[in-house]
Design a protein around this motif. Structure first.
Motif, PDB file in Angstrom:
ATOM      1  N   TYR A   1      19.951  52.294  28.717  1.00 38.12           N
ATOM      2  CA  TYR A   1      21.087  53.172  28.461  1.00 38.12           C
ATOM      3  C   TYR A   1      20.588  54.523  27.975  1.00 38.12           C
ATOM      4  O   TYR A   1      19.609  54.595  27.234  1.00 38.12           O
ATOM      5  CB  TYR A   1      22.026  52.578  27.398  1.00 38.12           C
ATOM      6  N   GLU A   2      21.257  55.569  28.399  1.00 32.36           N
ATOM      7  CA  GLU A   2      20.962  56.917  27.927  1.00 32.36           C
ATOM      8  C   GLU A   2      21.863  57.232  26.730  1.00 32.36           C
ATOM      9  O   GLU A   2      22.974  56.707  26.623  1.00 32.36           O
ATOM     10  CB  GLU A   2      21.223  57.940  29.035  1.00 32.36           C
ATOM     11  N   LEU A   3      21.367  58.113  25.862  1.00 32.03           N
ATOM     12  CA  LEU A   3      22.150  58.537  24.699  1.00 32.03           C
ATOM     13  C   LEU A   3      22.481  60.010  24.834  1.00 32.03           C
ATOM     14  O   LEU A   3      21.615  60.826  25.131  1.00 32.03           O
ATOM     15  CB  LEU A   3      21.347  58.305  23.414  1.00 32.03           C
ATOM     16  N   THR A   4      23.748  60.333  24.651  1.00 32.87           N
ATOM     17  CA  THR A   4      24.162  61.737  24.710  1.00 32.87           C
ATOM     18  C   THR A   4      24.901  62.102  23.422  1.00 32.87           C
ATOM     19  O   THR A   4      25.549  61.246  22.808  1.00 32.87           O
ATOM     20  CB  THR A   4      25.070  62.005  25.934  1.00 32.87           C
ATOM     21  N   ILE A   5      24.762  63.353  23.005  1.00 31.36           N
ATOM     22  CA  ILE A   5      25.461  63.851  21.828  1.00 31.36           C
ATOM     23  C   ILE A   5      26.655  64.661  22.322  1.00 31.36           C
ATOM     24  O   ILE A   5      26.494  65.602  23.101  1.00 31.36           O
ATOM     25  CB  ILE A   5      24.559  64.748  20.955  1.00 31.36           C
ATOM     26  N   ALA A   6      27.847  64.281  21.897  1.00 33.93           N
ATOM     27  CA  ALA A   6      29.064  64.948  22.369  1.00 33.93           C
ATOM     28  C   ALA A   6      29.787  65.596  21.205  1.00 33.93           C
ATOM     29  O   ALA A   6      29.983  64.976  20.159  1.00 33.93           O
ATOM     30  CB  ALA A   6      29.976  63.945  23.069  1.00 33.93           C
ATOM     31  N   ASN A   7      30.189  66.834  21.399  1.00 36.97           N
ATOM     32  CA  ASN A   7      30.898  67.577  20.347  1.00 36.97           C
ATOM     33  C   ASN A   7      32.399  67.364  20.473  1.00 36.97           C
ATOM     34  O   ASN A   7      32.978  67.522  21.545  1.00 36.97           O
ATOM     35  CB  ASN A   7      30.570  69.070  20.474  1.00 36.97           C
ATOM     36  N   ILE A   8      33.021  66.989  19.382  1.00 33.32           N
ATOM     37  CA  ILE A   8      34.481  66.919  19.337  1.00 33.32           C
ATOM     38  C   ILE A   8      34.935  67.658  18.095  1.00 33.32           C
ATOM     39  O   ILE A   8      34.577  67.291  16.980  1.00 33.32           O
ATOM     40  CB  ILE A   8      34.992  65.456  19.333  1.00 33.32           C
ATOM     41  N   GLN A   9      35.684  68.707  18.284  1.00 30.70           N
ATOM     42  CA  GLN A   9      36.205  69.469  17.152  1.00 30.70           C
ATOM     43  C   GLN A   9      37.698  69.220  17.074  1.00 30.70           C
ATOM     44  O   GLN A   9      38.410  69.353  18.065  1.00 30.70           O
ATOM     45  CB  GLN A   9      35.913  70.965  17.327  1.00 30.70           C
TER      46      GLN A   9
ATOM     47  N   VAL B   1      30.970  58.096  29.781  1.00 30.44           N
ATOM     48  CA  VAL B   1      30.202  57.222  28.892  1.00 30.44           C
ATOM     49  C   VAL B   1      30.823  55.832  28.888  1.00 30.44           C
ATOM     50  O   VAL B   1      32.004  55.663  29.189  1.00 30.44           O
ATOM     51  CB  VAL B   1      30.139  57.787  27.450  1.00 30.44           C
ATOM     52  N   ASP B   2      30.004  54.841  28.541  1.00 31.27           N
ATOM     53  CA  ASP B   2      30.487  53.454  28.491  1.00 31.27           C
ATOM     54  C   ASP B   2      30.965  53.057  27.105  1.00 31.27           C
ATOM     55  O   ASP B   2      31.683  52.069  26.952  1.00 31.27           O
ATOM     56  CB  ASP B   2      29.367  52.489  28.908  1.00 31.27           C
TER      57      ASP B   2
ATOM     58  N   ILE C   1      19.399  50.857  22.399  1.00 31.30           N
ATOM     59  CA  ILE C   1      19.967  51.041  23.740  1.00 31.30           C
ATOM     60  C   ILE C   1      18.935  51.494  24.763  1.00 31.30           C
ATOM     61  O   ILE C   1      19.078  51.216  25.953  1.00 31.30           O
ATOM     62  CB  ILE C   1      21.156  52.025  23.709  1.00 31.30           C
ATOM     63  N   GLY C   2      17.854  52.179  24.312  1.00 27.35           N
ATOM     64  CA  GLY C   2      16.827  52.655  25.235  1.00 27.35           C
ATOM     65  C   GLY C   2      16.193  51.544  26.054  1.00 27.35           C
ATOM     66  O   GLY C   2      16.148  51.615  27.293  1.00 27.35           O
ATOM     67  N   PRO C   3      15.689  50.493  25.395  1.00 23.43           N
ATOM     68  CA  PRO C   3      15.085  49.385  26.155  1.00 23.43           C
ATOM     69  C   PRO C   3      16.060  48.679  27.101  1.00 23.43           C
ATOM     70  O   PRO C   3      15.643  47.990  28.022  1.00 23.43           O
ATOM     71  CB  PRO C   3      14.623  48.419  25.046  1.00 23.43           C
ATOM     72  N   LEU C   4      17.368  48.871  26.865  1.00 25.17           N
ATOM     73  CA  LEU C   4      18.380  48.256  27.736  1.00 25.17           C
ATOM     74  C   LEU C   4      18.813  49.214  28.841  1.00 25.17           C
ATOM     75  O   LEU C   4      19.829  48.987  29.515  1.00 25.17           O
ATOM     76  CB  LEU C   4      19.589  47.825  26.897  1.00 25.17           C
TER      77      LEU C   4
ATOM     78  N   SER D   1      29.660  51.362  35.683  1.00 26.10           N
ATOM     79  CA  SER D   1      29.070  51.786  34.415  1.00 26.10           C
ATOM     80  C   SER D   1      28.262  53.071  34.567  1.00 26.10           C
ATOM     81  O   SER D   1      27.564  53.271  35.558  1.00 26.10           O
ATOM     82  CB  SER D   1      28.161  50.673  33.881  1.00 26.10           C
ATOM     83  N   SER D   2      28.373  53.946  33.560  1.00 23.00           N
ATOM     84  CA  SER D   2      27.581  55.183  33.555  1.00 23.00           C
ATOM     85  C   SER D   2      26.230  54.979  32.895  1.00 23.00           C
ATOM     86  O   SER D   2      25.363  55.845  32.956  1.00 23.00           O
ATOM     87  CB  SER D   2      28.347  56.272  32.799  1.00 23.00           C
ATOM     88  N   ASN D   3      26.067  53.834  32.216  1.00 20.71           N
ATOM     89  CA  ASN D   3      24.851  53.543  31.451  1.00 20.71           C
ATOM     90  C   ASN D   3      24.529  54.653  30.447  1.00 20.71           C
ATOM     91  O   ASN D   3      23.370  54.995  30.222  1.00 20.71           O
ATOM     92  CB  ASN D   3      23.652  53.296  32.373  1.00 20.71           C
ATOM     93  N   THR D   4      25.559  55.201  29.857  1.00 26.85           N
ATOM     94  CA  THR D   4      25.418  56.262  28.857  1.00 26.85           C
ATOM     95  C   THR D   4      26.289  55.949  27.651  1.00 26.85           C
ATOM     96  O   THR D   4      27.429  55.524  27.802  1.00 26.85           O
ATOM     97  CB  THR D   4      25.830  57.627  29.440  1.00 26.85           C
ATOM     98  N   ILE D   5      25.718  56.147  26.471  1.00 26.43           N
ATOM     99  CA  ILE D   5      26.432  55.977  25.212  1.00 26.43           C
ATOM    100  C   ILE D   5      26.519  57.346  24.545  1.00 26.43           C
ATOM    101  O   ILE D   5      25.547  58.103  24.545  1.00 26.43           O
ATOM    102  CB  ILE D   5      25.694  54.999  24.276  1.00 26.43           C
ATOM    103  N   ALA D   6      27.667  57.670  23.959  1.00 28.79           N
ATOM    104  CA  ALA D   6      27.839  58.958  23.276  1.00 28.79           C
ATOM    105  C   ALA D   6      27.887  58.767  21.765  1.00 28.79           C
ATOM    106  O   ALA D   6      28.539  57.850  21.266  1.00 28.79           O
ATOM    107  CB  ALA D   6      29.118  59.641  23.743  1.00 28.79           C
ATOM    108  N   ILE D   7      27.158  59.626  21.051  1.00 22.83           N
ATOM    109  CA  ILE D   7      27.364  59.779  19.614  1.00 22.83           C
ATOM    110  C   ILE D   7      28.215  61.031  19.442  1.00 22.83           C
ATOM    111  O   ILE D   7      27.837  62.116  19.885  1.00 22.83           O
ATOM    112  CB  ILE D   7      26.034  59.919  18.859  1.00 22.83           C
ATOM    113  N   LEU D   8      29.381  60.859  18.843  1.00 20.55           N
ATOM    114  CA  LEU D   8      30.298  61.981  18.664  1.00 20.55           C
ATOM    115  C   LEU D   8      30.008  62.698  17.357  1.00 20.55           C
ATOM    116  O   LEU D   8      29.791  62.070  16.326  1.00 20.55           O
ATOM    117  CB  LEU D   8      31.749  61.494  18.627  1.00 20.55           C
ATOM    118  N   ILE D   9      30.012  64.024  17.405  1.00 24.93           N
ATOM    119  CA  ILE D   9      29.886  64.820  16.184  1.00 24.93           C
ATOM    120  C   ILE D   9      30.894  65.950  16.226  1.00 24.93           C
ATOM    121  O   ILE D   9      31.401  66.305  17.292  1.00 24.93           O
ATOM    122  CB  ILE D   9      28.460  65.404  16.006  1.00 24.93           C
ATOM    123  N   ASP D  10      31.189  66.475  15.067  1.00 24.71           N
ATOM    124  CA  ASP D  10      32.051  67.638  14.957  1.00 24.71           C
ATOM    125  C   ASP D  10      31.158  68.820  14.599  1.00 24.71           C
ATOM    126  O   ASP D  10      30.681  68.931  13.472  1.00 24.71           O
ATOM    127  CB  ASP D  10      33.104  67.398  13.874  1.00 24.71           C
TER     128      ASP D  10
END
Length: 341
Positions: A97-105, A123-124, A92-95, A60-69
């Motif tokens: 996990y890190e949060l990352t913002i990922a760009n997808i166009q 990301v997981d 996810i923070g208390p668990l 596990s990377s212990n990272t969650i991605a929020i995808l945006i365009d």
């Protein structure tokens, strides 16, 4: 000669594909006896794990991605987006996990995004809205059995969460009718836009339930902005056959309606009632303050985060979709009776 796959190994060993993946990653959850048997079959069949199998089975990377365009500025330059981020992080923070913002166009190949984040296991899990999670992307994520949650309704078998926009349209319209306004129009939203269709469906249901005919000429589509709200209101309110109240697609639409009413010297709320979707950013501050429907986007993000965590823990019992109930906030723009308090 056909290439040996992880499915072939699992079949020969009489175990699940996931068990083979865990053996290759030396998972402590698998017995030494099973590990030994699967490894021997892997050796006999001369199996070489593909980069995809290796990537998806990695620790596990212990990272969650929020995808945006990033090509759609309106999607990341508004308060709702940051409320959703805050809601996801609160879960996810208390668990740890890190949060990352990922760009997808979508003018770039989706395969690049899949390779970069999913197949390389950067990301997981993924959270994104429906403008990013196209049916094609959902199908590929489902094929890879990669965890994701959609903010906004998608077709099964994906899991999604959304505010109940149809209920919201119903609540706003019913409130106006309960305040004594005899009729209601609807302003804003593109004609084929799913968000408009859901909100307008609730508006129509409230009218029909009250025995009031739905008039297509009182549903005016357009951008949910001040200029279009103003133009639509001028069109509706200048005739002798004007609606008694208006449901607006957004604060900005409603602000345009207020401007038009002021120019036409139509008093709000004694002659015209106004109610709008969204509390942010104008509703409490206009003159008069706007009756609004609060969509709790922080809770929307929190629910999406919780659903994803459950999915990662294999404890998800969620149906395909969940709807959050909005909150009606009555203010002076529609207040004709004490029941508005």
């Amino acid at each position: 000669m056909m290439k040996v796959t992880i499915k072939d190994i699992a079949k020969a060993a009489g175990v699940a594909k996931s068990t083979v993946s865990k053996v290759m990653n030396d998972s402590p959850k698998i017995s030494e006896e099973t590990k030994s048997r699967v490894r021997e079959i892997i050796k006999q069949m001369n199996y070489t794990p593909s980069s995809i199998a290796t990537g998806l089975a990695r620790q596990s990377s212990n990272t969650i991605a929020i995808l945006i365009d990033m090509s759609k500025e309106s999607e990341f330059l508004n308060q709702f987006f940051y409320n959703i981020i805050g809601g996801v992080e609160s879960v996810i923070g208390p668990l740890k996990y890190e949060l990352t913002i990922a760009n997808i166009q979508h003018d770039h190949a989706e395969s690049n995004f899949l390779q970069r984040l999913v197949l390389n296991k950067r990301v997981d899990g993924i959270i994104a809205n429906t403008s990013v999670l196209t049916p094609e992307l959902c199908a590929e994520l489902n094929r890879l059995e990669f965890p994701y949650i959609s903010i906004g309704e998608i077709a099964a078998p994906g899991i999604w969460v959304d505010c109940d926009n149809e209920l919201g349209g119903y609540m706003l319209t019913r409130h106006l009718l309960e305040q004594g306004f005899s009729s209601a129009a609807f302003i804003g939203g593109q004609k084929d836009e799913p968000l408009f269709l859901r909100r307008a469906a609730g508006y129509k249901r409230a009218l029909e339930q009250a025995g009031i005919a739905v008039r297509s000429d009182w549903i005016i589509n357009g951008r949910a902005v001040e200029e279009d709200g103003y133009a639509a209101a001028k069109l509706l309110l200048q005739g002798s056959d004007a609606p008694g109240s208006i449901v607006c697609m957004s604060n900005f639409s409603a602000y345009g309606v207020l401007q038009a009413a002021r120019e036409l010297q139509i008093p709000v709320p004694t002659q015209l009632g106004i109610a709008t979707f969204d509390e942010y950013p104008l509703s409490p501050y206009t003159s008069p303050p706007l009756t609004s429907l609060n969509m709790d986007t922080f809770q929307l993000g929190a629910r999406a985060g919780r659903l994803l965590m459950d999915k990662l823990d294999n404890t998800s019992s969620a149906a395909s979709g969940q709807l959050l109930e909005p909150e009606l906030i009555p203010r002076l723009s529609s207040r004709r009776s004490s029941s508005a308090d």
